[in-house]
Design a protein around this motif. Structure first.
Motif, PDB file in Angstrom:
ATOM      1  N   ILE A 365       2.179   3.948  -4.551  1.00  0.00           N
ATOM      2  CA  ILE A 365       2.182   2.715  -3.750  1.00  0.00           C
ATOM      3  C   ILE A 365       1.123   1.748  -4.269  1.00  0.00           C
ATOM      4  CG2 ILE A 365       1.734   1.727  -1.458  1.00  0.00           C
ATOM      5  CD1 ILE A 365       2.787   4.411  -0.298  1.00  0.00           C
ATOM      6  N   GLY A 366      -0.089   2.248  -4.495  1.00  0.00           N
ATOM      7  CA  GLY A 366      -1.171   1.399  -4.989  1.00  0.00           C
ATOM      8  C   GLY A 366      -0.836   0.776  -6.331  1.00  0.00           C
ATOM      9  N   SER A 380       9.659  -8.124  -4.752  1.00  0.00           N
ATOM     10  CA  SER A 380      11.110  -8.257  -4.760  1.00  0.00           C
ATOM     11  C   SER A 380      11.702  -7.260  -3.767  1.00  0.00           C
ATOM     12  CB  SER A 380      11.660  -7.972  -6.158  1.00  0.00           C
ATOM     13  OG  SER A 380      11.462  -6.601  -6.492  1.00  0.00           O
ATOM     14  N   LYS A 381      12.956  -7.487  -3.401  1.00  0.00           N
ATOM     15  CA  LYS A 381      13.595  -6.603  -2.421  1.00  0.00           C
ATOM     16  C   LYS A 381      13.603  -5.162  -2.919  1.00  0.00           C
ATOM     17  CE  LYS A 381      16.994  -8.173  -0.038  1.00  0.00           C
ATOM     18  NZ  LYS A 381      18.316  -8.660   0.443  1.00  0.00           N
ATOM     19  N   GLY A 382      13.863  -4.978  -4.211  1.00  0.00           N
ATOM     20  CA  GLY A 382      13.900  -3.625  -4.756  1.00  0.00           C
ATOM     21  C   GLY A 382      12.562  -2.918  -4.656  1.00  0.00           C
ATOM     22  N   TYR A 383      11.491  -3.605  -5.030  1.00  0.00           N
ATOM     23  CA  TYR A 383      10.164  -2.999  -4.942  1.00  0.00           C
ATOM     24  C   TYR A 383       9.728  -2.793  -3.489  1.00  0.00           C
ATOM     25  CZ  TYR A 383       9.042  -3.093  -9.928  1.00  0.00           C
ATOM     26  OH  TYR A 383       9.004  -2.830 -11.274  1.00  0.00           O
ATOM     27  N   SER A 384      10.120  -3.703  -2.599  1.00  0.00           N
ATOM     28  CA  SER A 384       9.794  -3.541  -1.176  1.00  0.00           C
ATOM     29  C   SER A 384      10.404  -2.259  -0.628  1.00  0.00           C
ATOM     30  CB  SER A 384      10.295  -4.738  -0.367  1.00  0.00           C
ATOM     31  OG  SER A 384       9.613  -5.913  -0.721  1.00  0.00           O
ATOM     32  N   TYR A 385      11.659  -2.015  -0.999  1.00  0.00           N
ATOM     33  CA  TYR A 385      12.322  -0.786  -0.539  1.00  0.00           C
ATOM     34  C   TYR A 385      11.709   0.451  -1.186  1.00  0.00           C
ATOM     35  CZ  TYR A 385      15.918  -3.653   1.683  1.00  0.00           C
ATOM     36  OH  TYR A 385      16.581  -4.548   2.488  1.00  0.00           O
ATOM     37  N   ILE A 391       6.164   5.204   1.273  1.00  0.00           N
ATOM     38  CA  ILE A 391       5.434   5.367   2.529  1.00  0.00           C
ATOM     39  C   ILE A 391       6.088   6.461   3.370  1.00  0.00           C
ATOM     40  CG2 ILE A 391       4.913   4.240   4.740  1.00  0.00           C
ATOM     41  CD1 ILE A 391       4.289   1.699   3.180  1.00  0.00           C
ATOM     42  N   CYS A 392       7.412   6.531   3.352  1.00  0.00           N
ATOM     43  CA  CYS A 392       8.110   7.594   4.074  1.00  0.00           C
ATOM     44  C   CYS A 392       7.760   8.970   3.496  1.00  0.00           C
ATOM     45  CB  CYS A 392       9.617   7.377   4.021  1.00  0.00           C
ATOM     46  SG  CYS A 392      10.208   6.023   5.062  1.00  0.00           S
ATOM     47  N   MET A 444     -11.074  -4.136   4.799  1.00  0.00           N
ATOM     48  CA  MET A 444     -10.930  -3.368   3.555  1.00  0.00           C
ATOM     49  C   MET A 444      -9.681  -3.805   2.792  1.00  0.00           C
ATOM     50  SD  MET A 444     -11.934   0.442   4.930  1.00  0.00           S
ATOM     51  CE  MET A 444     -11.478   1.250   3.407  1.00  0.00           C
ATOM     52  N   LEU A 445      -8.584  -4.025   3.521  1.00  0.00           N
ATOM     53  CA  LEU A 445      -7.348  -4.480   2.890  1.00  0.00           C
ATOM     54  C   LEU A 445      -7.564  -5.818   2.195  1.00  0.00           C
ATOM     55  CD1 LEU A 445      -4.276  -3.997   2.473  1.00  0.00           C
ATOM     56  CD2 LEU A 445      -3.910  -5.248   4.613  1.00  0.00           C
ATOM     57  N   CYS A 446      -8.338  -6.698   2.849  1.00  0.00           N
ATOM     58  CA  CYS A 446      -8.609  -8.024   2.290  1.00  0.00           C
ATOM     59  C   CYS A 446      -9.433  -7.921   1.003  1.00  0.00           C
ATOM     60  CB  CYS A 446      -9.332  -8.871   3.337  1.00  0.00           C
ATOM     61  SG  CYS A 446      -9.709 -10.563   2.803  1.00  0.00           S
ATOM     62  N   HIS A 447     -10.403  -7.004   0.974  1.00  0.00           N
ATOM     63  CA  HIS A 447     -11.310  -6.926  -0.173  1.00  0.00           C
ATOM     64  C   HIS A 447     -10.826  -5.960  -1.267  1.00  0.00           C
ATOM     65  CE1 HIS A 447     -14.016  -8.807   2.800  1.00  0.00           C
ATOM     66  NE2 HIS A 447     -14.645  -9.286   1.748  1.00  0.00           N
ATOM     67  N   LEU A 448     -10.292  -4.808  -0.847  1.00  0.00           N
ATOM     68  CA  LEU A 448      -9.849  -3.819  -1.834  1.00  0.00           C
ATOM     69  C   LEU A 448      -8.434  -4.081  -2.316  1.00  0.00           C
ATOM     70  CD1 LEU A 448     -11.223  -0.476  -0.296  1.00  0.00           C
ATOM     71  CD2 LEU A 448     -12.234  -1.864  -2.108  1.00  0.00           C
ATOM     72  N   LYS A 449      -7.660  -4.815  -1.514  1.00  0.00           N
ATOM     73  CA  LYS A 449      -6.261  -5.121  -1.836  1.00  0.00           C
ATOM     74  C   LYS A 449      -5.499  -3.819  -2.061  1.00  0.00           C
ATOM     75  CE  LYS A 449      -7.293  -9.766  -3.543  1.00  0.00           C
ATOM     76  NZ  LYS A 449      -8.673  -9.819  -3.056  1.00  0.00           N
ATOM     77  N   SER A 450      -4.757  -3.718  -3.138  1.00  0.00           N
ATOM     78  CA  SER A 450      -3.963  -2.507  -3.375  1.00  0.00           C
ATOM     79  C   SER A 450      -4.838  -1.269  -3.581  1.00  0.00           C
ATOM     80  CB  SER A 450      -3.061  -2.708  -4.601  1.00  0.00           C
ATOM     81  OG  SER A 450      -3.844  -2.999  -5.753  1.00  0.00           O
ATOM     82  N   GLY A 451      -6.112  -1.485  -3.907  1.00  0.00           N
ATOM     83  CA  GLY A 451      -7.035  -0.364  -4.093  1.00  0.00           C
ATOM     84  C   GLY A 451      -7.255   0.457  -2.847  1.00  0.00           C
ATOM     85  N   ILE A 452      -6.841  -0.056  -1.688  1.00  0.00           N
ATOM     86  CA  ILE A 452      -6.987   0.682  -0.435  1.00  0.00           C
ATOM     87  C   ILE A 452      -6.260   2.017  -0.510  1.00  0.00           C
ATOM     88  CG2 ILE A 452      -4.947  -0.334   0.722  1.00  0.00           C
ATOM     89  CD1 ILE A 452      -8.270   0.221   2.483  1.00  0.00           C
ATOM     90  N   PHE A 453      -5.129   2.064  -1.227  1.00  0.00           N
ATOM     91  CA  PHE A 453      -4.360   3.298  -1.333  1.00  0.00           C
ATOM     92  C   PHE A 453      -5.042   4.296  -2.269  1.00  0.00           C
ATOM     93  CE2 PHE A 453      -1.300   0.150   0.105  1.00  0.00           C
ATOM     94  CZ  PHE A 453      -0.700   0.829   1.163  1.00  0.00           C
TER      95      PHE A 453
END
Length: 506
Positions: A365-366, A380-385, A391-392, A444-453
């Motif tokens: 995910i990250g 994009s829709k594909g990456y969102s899915y 996540i599931c 944390m989400l604001c500062h780490l962005k995708s790094g949160i994962f």
């Protein structure tokens, strides 16, 4: 006498089996998990509803709608908004210590009753809220309810269950948490479509339904034999209750162990000080470590803020809420699978498998969000899915392992003399770090962005290693004989064994 499936005493097991009384009692008590899960799901959903944000958090609403230059990861960054979510957990932290005193002095049943009543009051106040103060005070009442329920219900389930079914029955608590989350997500998806912008009131007020079932159902719960002996020293009454819940008249072996445990517990005047002794060191480490690790898996981030997270990657309000329904359904299914497997495969196998599954999905995910989303872009829709699918997978790993086992293992490892205090520490640590993570996540989400994962993935590595080296297997071990697992463990026997040797020498 209740009808049960008799099980001969063998391999340290007691006589008796599963009875209708145990099943019905545990179903009522496990409603404490439903109120906890319902609140987790509801709070995340209503904070993504625009009418709710507009009324109580107008700055967040304005920033989300009008600031086109703000990062995707920072749209919902508001300490007031996170205070709405996390205020429940700081209230629950303090309530759990009061719950310990009530659970020890008056029994498990009164503590469950207080938890249901407080949650019922909080639901009514939240549904009728006209300002932020009513909203947060209602959350505090909900926190008191959850604090009492989470302290007493896992204990109740572990003490009522036969040892060979204890894992499945106690995992029912997390299964009910999942039912609460899924119910809340479905309700949010429906109420968001109500015209007039008052659907959030319905979502918040409907928390009164599971709270009512818990409150009124608890009036008819039997008290556990452990509590009857501990509080009243009434061996006859405890024996009769034990015969009812085990479905057999031959309960003397289990009763004798309960009496011996009670005699030891009566020599303890301050269990919170006593649990600091070296002979309880393994239990204390687990009472702190397991709930801490359960929170830094990042699961409550997903549960609280799933709709917000899905909006971050570009889904609309309805799609975000529907995606949260999907993840909630996955959590229920995998927790049910855990219930079926935990007493067969054991706790450690599920911890290992679930940890690896969570780690792999978090890294994926990250990586996708780092490579594809950016600060102002949209997946994009594909990456969102694909992110939704990952996540599931992550939620499934948690549902198999740290979700149910994070409550099961601590509730079954304490000796009677420190059991109520130990469970209070578990709940308090759980709520403390739930509060910290919930309060800090949006920043944390604001500062780490995708790094949160990657941040939470790193903790999953640590906790998996912790379990592998330090947690002994506890399946099928009678709760009153649990101290032997520490004496046989490669590491803990050096601490517990040395202490007992010195005690014997004295």
């Amino acid at each position: 006498m209740a009808v049960g499936v008799a099980v001969a005493s063998q391999g340290g097991q007691y006589n008796g089996g599963m009875t209708r009384l145990v099943v019905l009692s545990c179903m009522v008590a496990a409603m404490g998990g439903v109120i906890f899960g319902y609140d987790i799901g509801i709070s995340g959903g209503v904070t993504s509803m625009e009418p709710f944000l507009k009324k109580f958090f107008p700055k967040v609403y304005t920033k989300m709608k009008e600031d086109t230059n703000i990062s995707n990861y920072c749209k919902f960054d508001s300490q007031l908004l996170t205070s709405f979510t996390s205020s429940l957990y700081i209230a629950g932290l303090f309530a759990s210590f009061f719950a310990s005193a009530i659970t020890g002095a008056f029994g498990r049943k009164p503590s469950i009753l207080v938890g249901g009543a407080a949650f019922l009051g909080g639901a009514a106040l939240n549904g009728a809220a006209t300002n932020i103060y009513m909203l947060i005070f209602g959350r505090v009442l909900l926190g008191v309810g959850v604090g009492f329920a989470n302290q007493s219900v896992p204990l109740y389930l572990s003490e009522m269950a036969p040892a060979r079914y204890r894992g499945a029955i106690n995992n029912g608590f997390q299964f009910c948490v999942g039912i609460g989350v899924l119910s809340a997500n479905l309700i949010n998806y429906g109420t968001e479509k109500i015209k007039g912008g008052w659907g959030w009131r319905v979502s918040l007020a409907l928390a009164a339904v599971p709270a009512s079932l818990l409150t009124f159902g608890s009036l008819f719960l039997p008290e556990t034999p452990n509590s009857l002996i501990q509080r009243n020293n009434d061996h006859h009454k405890a024996k009769v209750m034990l015969q009812r819940i085990r479905g057999t008249p031959d309960v003397q072996a289990e009763l004798d162990d309960l009496i011996n445990a009670s005699l030891i517990s009566k020599t303890i005047h301050n269990p919170f000080l006593n649990i600091l002794q070296r002979k309880y060191r393994p239990q204390l480490v687990m009472a702190i470590g397991i709930p801490f690790f359960q929170q830094v898996t990042g699961i409550n981030v997903i549960s609280f803020y799933a709709p917000i997270l899905f909006r971050t990657i570009g889904l609309g309000v309805s799609a975000s809420l529907l995606s949260a329904v999907l993840t909630g359904g996955v959590g229920i299914i995998t927790t049910f699978i855990s219930m079926l497997l935990v007493d067969k495969l054991g706790r450690r196998v599920l911890f290992m498998f679930g940890g690896i599954q969570m780690l792999v999905s978090q890294i994926a995910i990250g990586a996708i969000m780092a490579a594809q989303l950016g600060d102002q872009g949209v997946l994009s829709k594909g990456y969102s899915y694909l992110v939704l699918a990952l996540i599931c997978i992550y939620v499934a790993g948690f549902g198999l392992s740290w979700g149910p086992l994070g409550w099961l293992v601590p509730s079954e490892i304490f000796q009677l003399e420190i059991r109520s205090a130990g469970q209070s520490i578990v709940v308090a640590v759980n709520f403390l770090f739930t509060f910290i993570v919930a309060q800090a996540f949006l920043t944390m989400l604001c500062h780490l962005k995708s790094g949160i994962f990657f941040f939470f993935g790193g903790w999953v590595v640590v906790m998996t290693v912790f379990v592998y080296f330090l947690l002994p297997e506890t399946k099928n071990v009678p709760i009153e004989k649990m101290d032997m697992v520490w004496r046989d463990h490669w590491f803990w026997k050096r601490i517990v064994g040395d202490y007992e040797s010195k005690e014997s020498a004295c």
